[in-house]
Design a protein around this motif. Structure first.
Motif, short mmCIF file in Angstrom:
data_model
loop_
_atom_site.label_atom_id
_atom_site.label_comp_id
_atom_site.label_asym_id
_atom_site.label_seq_id
_atom_site.Cartn_x
_atom_site.Cartn_y
_atom_site.Cartn_z
N ALA A 24 0.83 -1.21 0.00
CA ALA A 24 0.00 0.00 0.00
C ALA A 24 0.87 1.26 0.00
O ALA A 24 0.58 2.21 -0.73
N LEU A 25 1.93 1.25 0.80
CA LEU A 25 2.81 2.42 0.83
C LEU A 25 3.54 2.62 -0.49
O LEU A 25 3.69 3.75 -0.97
N LEU A 26 3.99 1.53 -1.10
CA LEU A 26 4.68 1.64 -2.38
C LEU A 26 3.75 2.09 -3.50
O LEU A 26 4.15 2.85 -4.38
N ILE A 27 2.50 1.66 -3.46
CA ILE A 27 1.54 2.11 -4.47
C ILE A 27 1.27 3.60 -4.32
O ILE A 27 1.22 4.34 -5.31
N MET A 28 1.13 4.06 -3.08
CA MET A 28 0.94 5.50 -2.86
C MET A 28 2.16 6.29 -3.33
O MET A 28 2.01 7.34 -3.95
N SER A 67 4.67 -0.01 -9.38
CA SER A 67 3.28 -0.42 -9.23
C SER A 67 3.12 -1.92 -9.46
O SER A 67 2.43 -2.60 -8.72
N PHE A 68 3.79 -2.43 -10.48
CA PHE A 68 3.74 -3.87 -10.76
C PHE A 68 4.29 -4.67 -9.59
O PHE A 68 3.67 -5.64 -9.15
N PHE A 69 5.43 -4.25 -9.06
CA PHE A 69 6.03 -4.93 -7.90
C PHE A 69 5.12 -4.84 -6.69
O PHE A 69 4.94 -5.82 -5.95
N SER A 70 4.50 -3.68 -6.49
CA SER A 70 3.61 -3.48 -5.35
C SER A 70 2.39 -4.39 -5.43
O SER A 70 2.01 -5.01 -4.43
N TYR A 71 1.78 -4.46 -6.59
CA TYR A 71 0.61 -5.33 -6.74
C TYR A 71 1.01 -6.80 -6.58
O TYR A 71 0.24 -7.59 -6.04
N PHE A 72 2.21 -7.16 -7.03
CA PHE A 72 2.69 -8.53 -6.88
C PHE A 72 2.83 -8.89 -5.39
O PHE A 72 2.35 -9.94 -4.97
N ILE A 73 3.47 -8.01 -4.60
CA ILE A 73 3.62 -8.35 -3.19
C ILE A 73 2.28 -8.25 -2.45
O ILE A 73 2.07 -8.95 -1.47
N PHE A 74 1.35 -7.42 -2.95
CA PHE A 74 0.02 -7.37 -2.36
C PHE A 74 -0.72 -8.70 -2.57
O PHE A 74 -1.37 -9.20 -1.66
N SER A 111 4.34 5.41 -5.68
CA SER A 111 4.45 5.39 -7.14
C SER A 111 3.42 6.30 -7.79
O SER A 111 3.69 6.89 -8.83
N ARG A 112 2.24 6.41 -7.21
CA ARG A 112 1.21 7.27 -7.81
C ARG A 112 1.49 8.75 -7.60
O ARG A 112 1.13 9.58 -8.44
N CYS A 113 2.12 9.10 -6.47
CA CYS A 113 2.30 10.52 -6.16
C CYS A 113 3.63 11.08 -6.65
O CYS A 113 3.70 12.23 -7.05
N LYS A 114 4.69 10.30 -6.59
CA LYS A 114 6.02 10.85 -6.80
C LYS A 114 6.70 10.43 -8.09
O LYS A 114 7.58 11.14 -8.57
N LEU A 115 6.33 9.30 -8.66
CA LEU A 115 7.08 8.78 -9.80
C LEU A 115 6.32 8.95 -11.11
O LEU A 115 5.10 9.11 -11.12
N LYS A 116 7.08 8.89 -12.22
CA LYS A 116 6.49 8.99 -13.55
C LYS A 116 7.20 8.01 -14.47
O LYS A 116 8.32 7.60 -14.22
N GLY A 117 6.52 7.66 -15.53
CA GLY A 117 7.12 6.84 -16.56
C GLY A 117 7.29 5.39 -16.16
O GLY A 117 6.45 4.79 -15.49
N ILE A 118 8.40 4.82 -16.61
CA ILE A 118 8.66 3.39 -16.42
C ILE A 118 8.87 3.05 -14.95
O ILE A 118 8.53 1.95 -14.51
#
Length: 54
Positions: free
Chosen positions: A15-19, A34-41, A21-28
């Motif tokens: 959940a923290l990594l998804i937040m 996000s992919f890694f975060s959903y995988f560990i979720f 990635s959505r707020c601070k990162l762009k592009g690849i």
């Protein structure tokens, strides 16, 4: 019992990594994190399901 703590930790980390990635990162980097975060979720969810079943 320890497996449930690991599962909760993975879900919190996801959940923290998804937040992040959505707020601070762009592009690849956003996609990769996000992919890694959903995988560990999903892994955390499956572990939690295992704990509830047994």
């Amino acid at each position: 019992m320890w497996i449930s703590f690991i599962a909760m930790g993975l879900m919190i980390a996801a959940a923290l990594l998804i937040m992040l990635s959505r707020c601070k990162l762009k592009g690849i980097f956003r996609f990769a994190l996000s992919f890694f975060s959903y995988f560990i979720f999903i892994i955390g969810g499956l572990l939690m399901l295992l704990v509830m079943i047994t």
